[in-house]
Design a protein around this motif. Structure first.
Motif, PDB file in Angstrom:
ATOM      1  N   GLU A 334      -5.361  17.167  -2.127  1.00  0.00           N
ATOM      2  CA  GLU A 334      -4.377  17.460  -1.092  1.00  0.00           C
ATOM      3  C   GLU A 334      -5.055  18.080   0.127  1.00  0.00           C
ATOM      4  N   ARG A 335      -4.903  17.370   1.245  1.00  0.00           N
ATOM      5  CA  ARG A 335      -5.488  17.880   2.498  1.00  0.00           C
ATOM      6  C   ARG A 335      -4.517  17.708   3.652  1.00  0.00           C
ATOM      7  N   ARG A 336      -3.247  17.853   3.352  1.00  0.00           N
ATOM      8  CA  ARG A 336      -2.276  17.721   4.426  1.00  0.00           C
ATOM      9  C   ARG A 336      -2.320  18.946   5.333  1.00  0.00           C
ATOM     10  N   LYS A 337      -2.303  18.718   6.566  1.00  0.00           N
ATOM     11  CA  LYS A 337      -2.325  19.801   7.548  1.00  0.00           C
ATOM     12  C   LYS A 337      -0.964  19.898   8.239  1.00  0.00           C
ATOM     13  N   ASP A 338      -0.644  21.096   8.747  1.00  0.00           N
ATOM     14  CA  ASP A 338       0.567  21.254   9.543  1.00  0.00           C
ATOM     15  C   ASP A 338       0.447  20.434  10.808  1.00  0.00           C
ATOM     16  N   GLU A 339       1.573  19.934  11.256  1.00  0.00           N
ATOM     17  CA  GLU A 339       1.542  19.160  12.502  1.00  0.00           C
ATOM     18  C   GLU A 339       1.042  20.035  13.645  1.00  0.00           C
ATOM     19  N   SER A 340       0.234  19.410  14.433  1.00  0.00           N
ATOM     20  CA  SER A 340      -0.308  20.127  15.579  1.00  0.00           C
ATOM     21  C   SER A 340       0.832  20.465  16.540  1.00  0.00           C
ATOM     22  N   PRO A 389     -15.473  20.657   3.318  1.00  0.00           N
ATOM     23  CA  PRO A 389     -14.976  21.971   3.738  1.00  0.00           C
ATOM     24  C   PRO A 389     -13.453  21.959   3.856  1.00  0.00           C
ATOM     25  N   GLU A 390     -12.872  23.135   3.693  1.00  0.00           N
ATOM     26  CA  GLU A 390     -11.410  23.236   3.787  1.00  0.00           C
ATOM     27  C   GLU A 390     -10.925  22.788   5.161  1.00  0.00           C
ATOM     28  N   GLU A 391     -11.665  23.108   6.177  1.00  0.00           N
ATOM     29  CA  GLU A 391     -11.367  22.645   7.526  1.00  0.00           C
ATOM     30  C   GLU A 391     -12.577  21.904   8.067  1.00  0.00           C
ATOM     31  N   GLY A 392     -12.319  20.779   8.703  1.00  0.00           N
ATOM     32  CA  GLY A 392     -13.420  20.002   9.244  1.00  0.00           C
ATOM     33  C   GLY A 392     -14.198  20.790  10.277  1.00  0.00           C
ATOM     34  N   PRO A 393     -15.516  20.733  10.250  1.00  0.00           N
ATOM     35  CA  PRO A 393     -16.321  21.496  11.215  1.00  0.00           C
ATOM     36  C   PRO A 393     -16.160  20.953  12.627  1.00  0.00           C
ATOM     37  N   THR A 394     -16.236  21.859  13.583  1.00  0.00           N
ATOM     38  CA  THR A 394     -16.160  21.474  14.993  1.00  0.00           C
ATOM     39  C   THR A 394     -17.491  21.702  15.703  1.00  0.00           C
ATOM     40  N   CYS A 395     -18.541  21.963  14.927  1.00  0.00           N
ATOM     41  CA  CYS A 395     -19.858  22.114  15.529  1.00  0.00           C
ATOM     42  C   CYS A 395     -20.515  20.749  15.672  1.00  0.00           C
ATOM     43  N   LEU A 396     -21.521  20.665  16.508  1.00  0.00           N
ATOM     44  CA  LEU A 396     -22.226  19.419  16.778  1.00  0.00           C
ATOM     45  C   LEU A 396     -23.610  19.458  16.138  1.00  0.00           C
ATOM     46  N   VAL A 397     -24.040  18.305  15.647  1.00  0.00           N
ATOM     47  CA  VAL A 397     -25.316  18.213  14.946  1.00  0.00           C
ATOM     48  C   VAL A 397     -26.445  18.049  15.960  1.00  0.00           C
ATOM     49  N   PRO A 398     -27.510  18.821  15.829  1.00  0.00           N
ATOM     50  CA  PRO A 398     -28.632  18.669  16.768  1.00  0.00           C
ATOM     51  C   PRO A 398     -29.351  17.332  16.573  1.00  0.00           C
ATOM     52  N   LYS A 809      -5.918  18.279  12.812  1.00  0.00           N
ATOM     53  CA  LYS A 809      -6.249  18.439  14.223  1.00  0.00           C
ATOM     54  C   LYS A 809      -7.294  17.416  14.628  1.00  0.00           C
ATOM     55  N   LEU A 810      -7.275  17.077  15.923  1.00  0.00           N
ATOM     56  CA  LEU A 810      -8.160  16.022  16.408  1.00  0.00           C
ATOM     57  C   LEU A 810      -9.548  16.519  16.775  1.00  0.00           C
ATOM     58  N   ALA A 811      -9.703  17.799  17.073  1.00  0.00           N
ATOM     59  CA  ALA A 811     -11.020  18.303  17.475  1.00  0.00           C
ATOM     60  C   ALA A 811     -12.072  18.071  16.385  1.00  0.00           C
ATOM     61  N   PRO A 812     -11.797  18.388  15.106  1.00  0.00           N
ATOM     62  CA  PRO A 812     -12.792  18.093  14.068  1.00  0.00           C
ATOM     63  C   PRO A 812     -13.049  16.596  13.900  1.00  0.00           C
ATOM     64  N   VAL A 813     -12.024  15.776  14.116  1.00  0.00           N
ATOM     65  CA  VAL A 813     -12.198  14.324  13.999  1.00  0.00           C
ATOM     66  C   VAL A 813     -13.141  13.831  15.093  1.00  0.00           C
ATOM     67  N   MET A 814     -12.957  14.327  16.305  1.00  0.00           N
ATOM     68  CA  MET A 814     -13.824  13.899  17.395  1.00  0.00           C
ATOM     69  C   MET A 814     -15.243  14.435  17.224  1.00  0.00           C
TER      70      MET A 814
END
Length: 878
Positions: A334-340, A389-398, A809-814
């Motif tokens: 289960e990984r449903r998130k609240d609507e943004s 991870p419980e929440e997708g990371p929003t950091c960028l890979v070097p 959320k879309l930020a971790p997806v992007m």
């Protein structure tokens, strides 16, 4: 001339008559002079004069976007060079200047006229003199014509003639003036458009009043069409029965300069930018029932249209007919998130670099050290499986130091830049087996492997000679390569028209899958562990294992039974390993266990062949096509799976040591072998039921065919020509939301391969993709994909993000999109306007260069390219 006649006449009349004749002559001469004067005076304006005055008048300049640009369609037409920048021309300023591209649109004028720098036509004196001579000649002819008439009749005739000329000339002048004004406005509009456009500028749609009226009119028409959908569909079905089956009309028969409507019969032509032509086309659509049979009639009514295009949308009713991977997998994570909530259209995200041990090779779901430490056991390689991870990371890979633009295919199959994948351990361990070698600034791949050190092509031919029924590229099209190493086997299968889904774990054999992807060979990071592979059942034509280090005989054959699940009935399992041809005690024991297990699974041992060149041997097994053997077994080991166990459930579903029965219903998937390649790519699977509604609302086989025609048209008329993409730089492609695999099928003739991703909450169409000779995987984009960073050249997302936003959320997806795309790679996004701007702003915040942005009628399309930018700061490790 009348004067001359009076002078030579005989003077035989009386003096009274002579005086009368002289008076008449004088009156006549006076009238003639009056007529000539009237013709040459300003009361009659010559057409040339009016034309000159009209042309030389300049209209006020405006700063509007080019109005004849199509709002949003799969053939955007001739887009400005400065609005679409290919990656080959992104930093090239050596092209033509904008001034060189100006085109002055002028009305037709004489050869003696000239055009000044402003585009004004100047009429010469020679033209004015010619006009006066012409009118003088007409006056002389008029006098001669009425020389015998009386004075009163002559006067009336002259007046009537002058009036007629004046009216005719005035009417011609008005028409000429109108035409010239329209032409001048068109010229000024084009000049302003060229002057005001700048390089890298996005294509924006005009907000002019007439465009808004067209929008409103289009919305009304769409609403009316939706109200009449059911009656239209029934009528079209009756027409289709009378129509020949082959409704395909080649796009090549039409001029390429005329855009085509997506998902619409190609006999209808549209001309972008002309309101008058569009109105005529709308009228033609309403009346032309014969040309809109079959393919187009139902589609246009079903899907909301963006101007000159129709974007496929899933039918709500079809969801009742199709299961999803989420519902099939009872143990789905289960990984449903609240609507943004709120408007996220503008981002002020401060991106930072990931501060992790994996560094440039970070895969979030495979490098989750915290989750791995909590595991109770690693017996079944649980530590190599996905732990997101419980929440997708929003950091960028070097990016690795010294990273360069990847070498293009097919050269990349043999060598890659060392600094792009700077790992040498595999070369040290497997160099003698010709896996990979370090050669200066390159890593080279001789094409060998543990079981084929003298090259993959010889090994591939050896297997077909052992079992000719394998028939690479015809009977066998899609295979699964377990423990692929650097995937040289899959890389050389392309020469036999075969595609391989290769996988290996991220383990001590450093970066083997990353090597494969850098070479341009499909591969994913995965392991035969404790959970099912993320593929449907009965889809692979062949499963291959060359010293893949999987203990097939252990745990009651747990892992071999998983291969049985994904192998097509009648398909082959190729096992090339030491127990087949060596006599060491351990090998002999393994061979006995494997022989007993495969026999109880009803696998037929077709042959055991030895390859003298490589000094190896291969055992080739075949899966049964009936249940007879299963029913005749004395010992029910391994057991048959329970009837309610869904073999297609594959998203976080634990493995079970059981077998599913072979389907026996002729209408069920798996009872027949697919069509030979390449015919299977365009043939609807035999098991698609016409009584089942397809994804877009038509009967499934018709839905399949319409989707294929749609994507062929989109790719050929738009993606290959109008999005600023240099396809010679594209090799690894991913369709982030594949439906029937139509996008991948449309690219089949290009030197690319496409990973088709079917989302777990979408209709489960992945078996259809495999049936047509393509491959893919289940995935949830609220999690990370199991691939290394910088491994794809192009991502395609068709109506994906608007669906994702309901769950995450879309930020971790992007951030994930940015992670898996190579520097210089591209993304094509098609989606609803409600989410479109948010995606665009996120890409811009990541410093992606947006080449094309087209938005219309609540739909949008963009093409963007990733640059070399990385943040300067790292995420706080605490």
């Amino acid at each position: 001339m009348p004067m001359g006649k009076s002078r030579i006449s005989k003077r035989t009349s009386s003096s009274t008559n002579s005086y009368a004749s002289t008076a008449t002559t004088l009156v006549f001469l006076a009238l003639c002079v009056l007529g000539v004067w009237m013709l040459s005076s300003n009361s009659v304006t010559p057409p040339e004069t009016t034309t000159r005055n009209t042309i030389t008048r300049k209209e006020p300049q405006t700063t509007t976007t080019k109005s004849n640009l199509p709002a949003f369609e799969d053939n955007p037409g001739d887009l400005p060079d400065d609005a679409i920048k290919s990656d080959d021309e992104a930093n090239d300023n050596g092209g033509k200047s904008q001034q060189d591209q100006k085109v002055a649109i002028l009305p037709e004028i004489s050869k003696d006229s000239i055009v000044d720098n402003g585009g004004d036509a100047i009429i010469t004196d020679k033209q004015e003199s010619s006009a006066e001579d012409l009118h003088g000649k007409e006056s002389s002819e008029e006098q001669e014509k009425h020389k015998e008439s009386e004075n009163q009749n002559t006067e009336e005739s002259s007046f009537t003639q002058n009036q007629r000329i004046e009216e005719t000339t005035s009417e011609e002048s008005k028409q000429t003036s109108i035409n010239n004004e329209e032409s001048e406005q068109s010229r000024v509009s084009e000049e302003n458009n060229v002057e005001n456009q700048k390089p890298n500028e996005n294509i924006q749609m005009p907000d002019e009043l007439d465009q808004e009226k067209r929008l409103q009119q289009q919305l009304k028409e769409d609403e009316n069409r939706e109200n009449t959908q059911e009656s239209q569909y029934n009528e079209d079905q009756q027409q289709q029965q009378q129509q020949p089956k082959d409704v395909e009309m080649s796009n090549e028969e039409k001029p390429e300069t005329q855009p085509q409507k997506e998902y619409q019969d190609e006999s209808q032509q549209t001309q972008a930018g002309s309101q008058e032509t569009q109105q005529k086309e709308d009228t033609k659509e309403e009346g032309n029932t014969e040309s809109n049979k079959g393919t187009e009639s139902n589609t246009v009514e079903t899907f909301p249209a963006v101007e000159n295009t129709v974007i496929p949308k899933e039918s709500k009713e079809s969801k009742k007919s199709w299961a999803t991977q989420a519902t099939q997998s009872a143990n789905e994570k289960e990984r449903r998130k609240d609507e943004s909530s709120g408007n996220e259209g503008t981002y002020e995200t401060t991106w930072q670099l990931c501060n992790l041990t994996a560094g440039p090779d970070y895969i979030p779901c495979l490098d989750n050290e915290k989750a791995v430490k909590k595991l109770r056991s690693t017996k079944h390689f649980e530590h190599r499986e996905r732990h997101c991870p419980e929440e997708g990371p929003t950091c960028l890979v070097p990016v690795p130091e010294g990273y360069k633009k990847p070498i293009e295919w097919p050269k990349s199959r043999d060598k890659i830049w060392y600094h792009n994948v700077p790992h040498t351990k595999l070369a040290e361990v497997k160099g003698h087996q010709n896996w990979v070698k370090v050669t200066g600034e390159f890593l080279t791949f001789p094409g060998g492997g543990t079981q084929f050190i003298h090259g993959a092509l010889h090994y591939i031919d050896f297997l077909q000679q052992s079992v000719p029924a394998i028939a690479w590229g015809k009977q066998t099209r899609v295979i699964l390569d377990v423990g692929c190493g650097v995937a040289s086997f899959g890389g050389y299968l392309f020469e036999r028209n075969v595609i391989a889904m290769s996988f290996a774990p991220k383990d001590e054999h450093e970066a083997q899958v990353q090597f494969a992807l850098e070479r341009g060979i499909p591969a994913i990071s995965a392991v035969m562990g404790s959970q099912r592979l993320q593929f449907p059942s009965r889809v692979f034509d062949v499963v291959h294992c060359a010293r893949c280090r999987v203990p097939w005989h252990a745990d009651d054959g747990l892992h071999l039974l998983e291969l049985n699940r994904v192998l097509r009935p009648g398909g082959y399992f190729v096992w090339s390993a030491t127990p087949v041809y060596q006599k060491l005690p351990e090998d002999v024991e393994i061979w006995k266990a494997m022989s007993s297990l495969t026999a109880s699974m009803c696998w037929e041992l077709v042959t055991i062949k030895k390859d003298k060149l490589n000094s190896i041997g291969a055992a080739i097994y075949r899966k049964p096509t009936t249940n007879d053997c299963y029913n005749q077994r004395k010992h029910k080991r391994p057991p048959m799976c329970k009837e309610d166990d869904d073999p297609n459930a594959a998203w976080y579903v634990p493995l079970q040591a059981c077998m599913h029965p072979v389907p026996v219903d002729n209408a069920e998937r798996g009872t027949k072998w697919p069509e030979p390649w390449p015919r299977r790519v365009q043939t609807p699977p035999y098991w698609l039921n016409s009584s089942q509604m397809g994804i877009y609302g038509k009967p499934s086989p018709e839905d399949f065919a319409t989707d294929y025609e749609h994507w062929k048209r989109v790719v050929s008329k738009s993606y290959l020509t109008s999005l600023g993409i240099s396809w010679s730089n594209v090799r690894n492609v991913m369709d982030m939301r594949a439906v029937y695999g139509g996008f991948a099928a449309a690219l089949k003739d290009l030197p690319v391969w496409v990973m088709n991703v079917v989302n777990i909450d979408s209709p489960d169409t992945l078996p259809i993709i495999y049936e047509r000779g393509l491959f893919g995987i289940y995935h949830d984009w609220c999690e990370s994909f199991s691939t290394y960073p910088r491994t794809y050249d192009l991502l395609h997302a068709d109506h994906l993000f608007s669906r994702l936003k309901k769950r995450c959320k879309l930020a971790p997806v992007m951030a994930e999109v940015d992670r898996i795309v190579r520097p210089g790679g591209k993304v094509i996004v098609r989606d609803e306007s409600s989410i479109f701007r948010e995606v665009e702003n996120l890409l811009k915040s990541l410093h992606w260069e947006v080449h094309v942005t087209i938005s219309k009628n609540q739909e949008g399309l963009l093409s963007a390219q990733k640059g070399d930018w990385r943040p300067d700061t790292y995420v706080d490790s605490s």
